[in-house]
Design an enzyme around this catalytic site. Structure first.
Site, PDB file in Angstrom:
ATOM      1  N   CYS A   4     -46.502 -25.902   8.997  1.00 17.01           N
ATOM      2  CA  CYS A   4     -46.195 -26.113  10.812  1.00 17.01           C
ATOM      3  C   CYS A   4     -47.775 -25.252  10.847  1.00 17.01           C
ATOM      4  O   CYS A   4     -47.898 -26.141  11.807  1.00 17.01           O
ATOM      5  CB  CYS A   4     -45.222 -24.454  11.110  1.00 17.01           C
ATOM      6  SG  CYS A   4     -44.273 -24.548  12.091  1.00 17.01           S
ATOM      7  N   HIS A 108     -40.954 -25.628   6.195  1.00 18.14           N
ATOM      8  CA  HIS A 108     -40.202 -25.144   6.093  1.00 18.14           C
ATOM      9  C   HIS A 108     -39.154 -25.193   4.701  1.00 18.14           C
ATOM     10  O   HIS A 108     -38.748 -25.844   5.364  1.00 18.14           O
ATOM     11  CB  HIS A 108     -39.820 -23.758   7.168  1.00 18.14           C
ATOM     12  CG  HIS A 108     -40.532 -23.842   8.740  1.00 18.14           C
ATOM     13  ND1 HIS A 108     -41.935 -22.153   8.305  1.00 18.14           N
ATOM     14  CD2 HIS A 108     -40.806 -24.973   9.472  1.00 18.14           C
ATOM     15  CE1 HIS A 108     -41.779 -22.608   9.109  1.00 18.14           C
ATOM     16  NE2 HIS A 108     -41.409 -23.496  10.177  1.00 18.14           N
TER      17      HIS A 108
END
Length: 154
Positions: A4, A108
């Site tokens: 991310c 994630h």
């Protein structure tokens, strides 16, 4: 490995037109440019690794369930050679790139995926019950009876 925001920092530049008057440099380890947007993307995704190489070769063709949560849009820098598309979501969008030993992904949940953990480390995600059982076994082996109770009462 960058996940991310870590992926975004691995790129060459970060552009936030709302707060900055010029792009901020990234680490330059992947030929990527991230432009921040006002609306944050949040979605569950079924992702699949491509033909990854180097230290990440064991991830090739591994599928994982995860999620994306980011407000940046990342693209390849058209002025540099492309990084390999390493991960695609269920909409067939590239959400991970690799160059050499550097891997950056928007997904994630990699380390909650049994398939990913087995591929990388030969291990599975432990269950919460097994973690607590292991902790109880450790305490039983290394603490004398009543030691924890005495610590609490003091």
């Amino acid at each position: 490995l960058g996940i991310c925001g870590g992926l975004q920092m691995l790129g060459e530049s970060l552009i936030d037109a709302d707060t900055l008057d010029r792009p901020m440099p990234g680490l330059g380890l992947l030929p990527l440019i991230t432009t921040f947007e006002r609306i944050k993307l949040l979605r569950a995704t079924d992702a699949r690794f491509a033909a990854t190489t180097s230290v990440w070769s064991s991830l090739a063709d591994i599928s994982m369930r995860g999620y994306e949560i980011h407000n940046g849009r990342t693209i390849q820098n058209p002025l540099h050679g492309p990084a390999a598309a390493a991960l695609r979501n269920d909409a067939d969008e590239v959400i991970g790139w690799q160059e050499g030993t550097v891997l950056g992904v928007y997904a994630h949940g990699m380390f909650e995926s049994n398939a990913v953990l087995r591929a990388l480390f030969g291990a599975s995600v432990p269950t919460l019950d097994s973690v607590f059982d292991g902790l109880a076994d450790f305490i039983e082996r290394h603490f004398e009876a009543g030691a924890l109770g005495r610590l609490i009462s003091e």
